[in-house]
Scaffold this motif. Structure first.
Motif, PDB file in Angstrom:
ATOM      1  N   LYS A   1       0.851  -1.193   0.000  1.00  0.00           N
ATOM      2  CA  LYS A   1       0.000   0.000   0.000  1.00  0.00           C
ATOM      3  C   LYS A   1       0.886   1.242   0.000  1.00  0.00           C
ATOM      4  O   LYS A   1       1.918   1.274   0.665  1.00  0.00           O
ATOM      5  N   ALA A   2       0.459   2.275  -0.734  1.00  0.00           N
ATOM      6  CA  ALA A   2       1.216   3.527  -0.812  1.00  0.00           C
ATOM      7  C   ALA A   2       0.668   4.495   0.229  1.00  0.00           C
ATOM      8  O   ALA A   2      -0.395   5.096   0.046  1.00  0.00           O
ATOM      9  N   VAL A   3       1.385   4.642   1.336  1.00  0.00           N
ATOM     10  CA  VAL A   3       0.934   5.412   2.492  1.00  0.00           C
ATOM     11  C   VAL A   3       1.433   6.853   2.374  1.00  0.00           C
ATOM     12  O   VAL A   3       2.640   7.096   2.311  1.00  0.00           O
ATOM     13  N   VAL A   4       0.509   7.807   2.346  1.00  0.00           N
ATOM     14  CA  VAL A   4       0.858   9.223   2.139  1.00  0.00           C
ATOM     15  C   VAL A   4       0.870   9.962   3.472  1.00  0.00           C
ATOM     16  O   VAL A   4      -0.105   9.913   4.233  1.00  0.00           O
ATOM     17  N   HIS A   5       1.981  10.681   3.733  1.00  0.00           N
ATOM     18  CA  HIS A   5       2.098  11.512   4.934  1.00  0.00           C
ATOM     19  C   HIS A   5       2.293  12.973   4.554  1.00  0.00           C
ATOM     20  O   HIS A   5       2.940  13.283   3.541  1.00  0.00           O
ATOM     21  N   ASP A   6       1.774  13.858   5.393  1.00  0.00           N
ATOM     22  CA  ASP A   6       2.013  15.288   5.168  1.00  0.00           C
ATOM     23  C   ASP A   6       3.225  15.749   5.974  1.00  0.00           C
ATOM     24  O   ASP A   6       3.895  14.954   6.646  1.00  0.00           O
ATOM     25  N   HIS A   7       3.513  17.045   5.915  1.00  0.00           N
ATOM     26  CA  HIS A   7       4.727  17.580   6.541  1.00  0.00           C
ATOM     27  C   HIS A   7       4.708  17.493   8.066  1.00  0.00           C
ATOM     28  O   HIS A   7       5.768  17.526   8.698  1.00  0.00           O
ATOM     29  N   THR A   8       3.536  17.353   8.678  1.00  0.00           N
ATOM     30  CA  THR A   8       3.485  17.259  10.138  1.00  0.00           C
ATOM     31  C   THR A   8       4.040  15.917  10.636  1.00  0.00           C
ATOM     32  O   THR A   8       4.327  15.767  11.821  1.00  0.00           O
ATOM     33  N   TYR A   9       4.176  14.970   9.726  1.00  0.00           N
ATOM     34  CA  TYR A   9       4.730  13.664  10.094  1.00  0.00           C
ATOM     35  C   TYR A   9       6.109  13.812  10.729  1.00  0.00           C
ATOM     36  O   TYR A   9       6.429  13.141  11.718  1.00  0.00           O
TER      37      TYR A   9
END
Length: 549
Positions: A209-217
């Motif tokens: 699965k392609a797990v997307v994170h934003d900059h707060t990660y």
């Protein structure tokens, strides 16, 4: 300099235990500017990265170096067409370039997609198509760059293939471009909640699965680094993971640099417990994190034979920890292993945090970032000591958890059922609030009306000196529903035999309840594993179904 204080409001008790934690996230935020460049301004000569490899190449990079090189890399990539929002596959193993190329991608507002060099051409094309990848940056080692060019010939959306420290027909030598690039970079505005990073999972139960994170990660890993790994200013932290895995974000860049701690990198291909322990000894590593498998090899080498006097803290995650490993590590180092739990989709969800009295083998307690609980199949919260699924119920601040699966909105909706995130992992909570891992939902064995988690039996198996690795699964059985089967890889010095098979079964069955007895034991030369090294019980079950048919 510890920049984490600029971005959070932690509350700790008199024992130093974190009891509350609030992230202070600005609307616009970028790890490249707000952490790397700010560290370079405040502490330009502080170590950021200490690098070595088996050929004894040694390099030390300061925060000033990383800031300058990431600017040059950003300019070099921008000149080749990389822009905000572009997806960039990054396969750099443990090469030192990773630590300034990834911040460069952050500065550009591009979406970095770290991946392992173990990928095949088919693995690469799957990722290109799933995430609509436009650019790729490759290690000079092995056949990665050639494989990438082959994949590019099949998937035309991949516009350019870059390789570091190497000239290759059809690819672009990124090192040469960086060397000649300008050191000043014009900032690109990025919002804190825009995409920053994609990780593909290791695919234990299907396609990755392609797990997307934003900059707060990156900010959310303050808890991981400061309050679990116990990294400190001017310390030296070593996490074993290769940069293609999510664990690298846990222990090799974000939280560590926010805490002013340098990262130790040993760029190896073949794991040697002796050589890794020598690295820890030579460079005076102060904190260390690795999966339990690494510690199993360490204790067989005897950690007490090495000068680890600089080592202050040990953590482990990635798979369940057998208590016997915990006890041996403590015996050999005097340090308690602090276990934690999280996923590619999150930062640290559960952990034995700094200041806690741990329980051997426990995952710890929920971290303040998440409202974590255990529920039954209908979503009802369970009582103490009842096995159920670990879920996360949204709260006011919900940073550090993924924003979606790239290209699979239906899957995202399925794991966020009724507004609650379902991890797919099962556990129970004891009377003191500690969580105890049972297994993946698919791994539960239903035998004689009981639900049995494989980990409890595996714990006992691992105490037998002949067992190096093991996996417990269920196989069809007419009277029980499922019978319990153990698959075992033997330690060095032991030979397969019917006598040893019976001995191991007796050893385990004397120590567990009758409904948890092993009925079948099989020896394996190698355990089936994901490319991240996790044992694939799904493969064992598939093989067993074939045998039965």
């Amino acid at each position: 300099m510890q920049l984490f204080k600029n971005f959070c409001t932690p509350t700790v008790n008199k024992n130093g235990l974190l009891v509350d934690f609030q992230l202070n996230v600005p609307e616009s935020y970028n790890f490249g500017y707000d952490v790397v460049d700010e560290m370079a301004r405040l502490a330009p000569c502080d170590r950021a990265l200490v690098y070595t490899n088996p050929d004894k190449v040694e390099k030390t990079f300061t925060f000033g170096d990383i800031s300058r090189l990431s600017n040059k890399a950003a300019n070099a990539l921008k000149a080749q067409g990389v822009k905000k929002g572009d997806k960039v596959l990054v396969i750099l193993k443990r090469n030192y370039e990773y630590w300034y190329i990834v911040p460069a991608l952050h500065k550009l507002g591009a979406v970095a997609i770290p991946a392992t060099n173990m990928l095949t051409v088919d693995d690469i094309t799957y990722r290109i198509e799933t995430a609509d990848i436009r650019f790729a940056i490759c290690t000079p080692d092995g056949s990665t760059a050639e494989d990438m060019l082959e994949a590019a010939a099949q998937k035309r959306q991949l516009e350019s293939v870059f390789v570091v420290r190497r000239d290759l027909p059809g690819a672009i030598n990124l090192t040469k471009l960086i060397d000649s690039a300008d050191e000043s970079f014009t900032p690109v505005d990025t919002k804190a909640e825009e995409p920053m990073l994609i990780y593909f999972t290791s695919g234990t139960t299907g396609y990755p699965k392609a797990v997307v994170h934003d900059h707060t990660y990156s900010l959310s890993h303050i808890i991981t680094a400061k309050y679990w790994q116990n990294v400190r200013e001017n310390g030296l932290h070593l996490t074993v993971a290769e940069t293609g895995w999510g664990k690298a974000s846990w222990g090799k860049i974000y939280g560590q640099w926010l805490c002013g701690c340098a990262v130790m990198v040993y760029d190896f291909d073949s794991f040697s417990p002796h050589k890794l322990l020598r690295i820890m000894e030579k460079y005076k590593v102060t904190s260390f994190c690795a999966p339990p498998t690494v510690y199993r090899y360490f204790i067989k080498r005897n950690m007490s034979k090495y000068d680890l006097s600089a080592l202050e803290h040990l953590t482990t995650a990635g798979e369940a920890l057998n208590p016997s490993v915990f006890e041996k590590v403590y015996e050999q180092t005097g340090l308690c292993l602090k276990e934690g739990f999280g996923q590619t989709e999150s930062v640290l969800m559960l952990g034995n945090l700094v200041g806690t009295e741990s329980k051997t083998g426990s995952l710890g307690k929920p971290t303040p970032l998440y409202n974590t609980m255990i529920v039954d199949e209908d979503g009802n919260e369970l009582k103490e000591n009842e096995v159920g699924e670990i879920v996360v119920v949204p709260q006011k601040q919900q940073y550090g958890i993924f924003m979606g699966y790239c290209g699979d909105e239906k899957l995202y909706e399925s794991v966020w059922r009724n507004g609650v995130y379902h991890t797919g992992d099962t556990a129970y909570k004891d009377e003191d609030g500690f969580y105890w891992y049972v297994g993946r939902i698919d791994d539960l064995i239903k035998t004689r009306g009981f639900r049995v988690g494989p980990f409890e039996i595996e714990n006992v198996l691992m105490k037998h000196p002949a067992v190096l690795e093991c996996a417990v699964t269920g196989i069809p059985d007419a009277s029980r529903g499922q019978a319990i089967k153990a698959t075992v890889k033997l330690a060095d010095g032991f030979e397969k035999s019917k006598q040893l098979e019976k001995e191991i079964k007796r050893f385990v069955n004397k120590k567990v309840s009758s409904y948890k007895h092993i009925q079948v034991l099989e020896f394996a030369d190698e355990m089936p594993k994901t490319i991240s090294g996790k044992i694939k019980r799904t493969d064992i079950r598939s093989i067993d179904r074939t045998k039965i048919c």
